[in-house]
Each structure stands twice: as C-alpha cells, then as structure tokens.
Design an enzyme around this catalytic site. Structure first.
Site, short mmCIF file in Angstrom:
data_model
loop_
_atom_site.label_atom_id
_atom_site.label_comp_id
_atom_site.label_asym_id
_atom_site.label_seq_id
_atom_site.Cartn_x
_atom_site.Cartn_y
_atom_site.Cartn_z
N LEU A 90 0.82 -1.21 0.00
CA LEU A 90 0.00 0.00 0.00
C LEU A 90 0.85 1.26 0.00
CD1 LEU A 90 -2.80 -1.02 2.55
CD2 LEU A 90 -2.86 -1.16 0.07
N CYS A 91 1.97 1.22 -0.73
CA CYS A 91 2.85 2.39 -0.79
C CYS A 91 3.19 2.74 -2.24
CB CYS A 91 4.12 2.16 0.03
SG CYS A 91 4.97 0.60 -0.27
N GLY A 92 2.22 2.59 -3.11
CA GLY A 92 2.40 3.00 -4.49
C GLY A 92 3.49 2.21 -5.20
#
Length: 298
Positions: A90-92
C-alpha cells in the site's frame, strides 16, 4: 441496473474504506515528518565524514597502495547488493520501482559478473528475491519501522567480514532515496570498496577564486585516523540510506493513501448519482403503475 440495496451497500463499503485510507494518510504524514527530520540530521554528519575521509585518503602519493584494506579495489567478479524495501504494501510504486531496477540489473549488468547475490532488508524485498530464485546471503528481518544505528552497524560489520575474507569483491546498496514528499529516486551506490569523494572540484574552485589551500595536520596521524574512520564511515552511510529509505516509504504511502481517498470520494459521488437515478426510476415506475390502475378503474 443494480438494485437500491446493492448500491447502498457499495456506498457504505467505499465510505468505510475511505475512512481507513484517510487515517493511514494521517499516520504516515506524522511518521514522514519524524523520518524527514532524521534524514536531515544525518545528512550533514555523513557529508562531513565523507569530506574528512576524502581529505585523509586523497593526500597519499599517486600509485601508493590503498591506505586501508576496505579501500582496496579488486576486479569485480563477485558482488553483493543490499536491497532496502518495505515490510508492508500500500505504498504505491515504492517497491515496484525497486524490483524493476533489480530485474533490469540482472538482465543488463549481471552477466558480466561471475556471481551476484543479495542481502535484503524488508519482507517485500525478501519475498521478491526468493520468488525469482536469486542467490541470497542474508535477510535482515524486523529492521523496518524501528531503525537504530546498531542495525546499520550490524550490516556494516558483516559486510566488512565478507569483504576481508575475500568472499565478495564489491558491495552495492539499492534503495529509494528521499527527495520530497512526492518524489523518490532509485539509487544504486557502491559501499565496498570505499571510494573517497573527489576533492579536485573544490580545490579547483578555490584556486580560481585566488584562495590559498593549506595542508592539514592530523593527530594522532593519517593512518591511525583512517583505521578508525573507515568502518565508521561505512556504518554511517548504511544508516543514512536506511533513513532515506524509511522516509521515502512513508512519503510514498502517504501519497498513495491520499490518491486512494480521493478515488473513494469520486466513487461515492458516482454511486450516489447512480443510486438517485435508480430511486427516481423506481418512483416513476410506481407512479405509472398507480396512474395505469386508476385509468383501468374508470
């Protein structure tokens, strides 16, 4: 068209997700501020240490042997790459960009070496290396999220032992360098052998300005200082890179959660419009049925 109940359920689900992404954005924004402060504190110290090391090592005569075993250049046949990734997703593109760089390295540059192995910091990097079947020396578990200088020293000590034991000819580190809250730069830099930064540029600049450069006098002596500074410089560089990677991760996750929150808002607006249209269509249908029934009774 979906039923009113289905649309209401979807709206409720998206709103719940939006609350989570918004909370995660706020949490990582707070973590980013602390991580950014740590990076800004570490950069001047590491830079000055590099400058002192460059002055010490660059003062030797040309053609003289390396003043320290960790500065001895060898033919690079066996190399190791320390891969800094995150534990969570969930950190691109934080991890995806790293892994693409690894794949490009293995295709374009790895064939010229006899052996390429990895050390990983972060579960995502460990899983990637294991899934691709790449050779791994060690996984440093439980480092991400609770960084301490002792962790960087542990990595540095083990890399020094491997280099001095002639198990590896060069060591590189691959990580996301923090530039701003929206920008991270994939960086591949050499850790071993240590190559001091060139001081010629600064000296030339001083000469152009008419500044007279003076020879430094060291106490207790150049060789003794190098023996103490070289291992410390390596640990400091790894520590700075760990802090850079941590700050870049929080920045990437904050940006990703901000985008997710905005996307959720747009989805809620679209679903609300769809819900209103479906509700209007249902009401119109009921009115038509009532009118038709009334006409039939006449």
């Amino acid at each position: 068209m979906a039923s009113l109940r289905t649309i209401r359920t979807r709206i409720k689900s998206v709103r719940s997700t939006q609350k989570i992404t918004k909370a995660m954005k706020l949490v990582d924004a707070a973590k980013l501020r602390r991580a950014q402060d740590a990076v800004l504190r570490a950069r001047p110290y590491a830079g000055m240490l590099d400058e002192v090391l460059s002055s010490l090592a660059g003062a030797r005569e040309e053609g003289a042997p390396a003043p320290h075993p960790l500065m001895e250049a060898r033919p690079q046949r066996r190399i190791e790459i320390v891969l800094l990734s995150s534990d969570r997703g969930l950190c691109g593109g934080f991890n995806a960009n790293l892994f693409r760089r690894v794949q490009r390295f293995m295709v374009e540059e790895a064939p010229k070496y006899d052996s390429v192995r990895f050390s990983t910091v972060g579960r995502r990097g460990r899983d990637f290396v294991k899934k691709r079947g790449l050779k791994t020396r060690k996984d440093y578990a439980n480092f991400v999220g609770k960084l301490r200088f002792s962790m960087a020293k542990e990595i540095a000590d083990e890399l020094v032992a491997e280099f001095l034991a002639d198990q590896v000819d060069a060591v590189y580190i691959l990580y996301n360098r923090f530039k701003s809250a929206i920008t991270q730069e994939i960086t591949l830099s050499q850790l071993l052998p240590i190559v001091p930064a060139k001081a010629e540029g600064a000296q030339a600049k001083g000469d152009k300005q008419g500044i007279v450069t003076a020879e430094h006098v060291y106490e207790p002596g150049r060789d003794t200082l190098l023996q103490h500074l070289i291992p410390k410089q390596l640990a400091t560089q790894i520590w700075r890179d760990l802090l850079e990677s941590a700050a870049a991760e929080h920045a990437a996750r904050m940006t990703a959660m901000d985008a997710a929150t905005k996307n959720a808002s747009e989805m809620i607006s679209r679903l609300s419009l769809e819900y209103n249209r479906a509700r209007q269509a249902a009401i119109t249908k009921e009115l038509m049925e009532i009118v038709s029934g009334a006409e039939a009774l006449k």
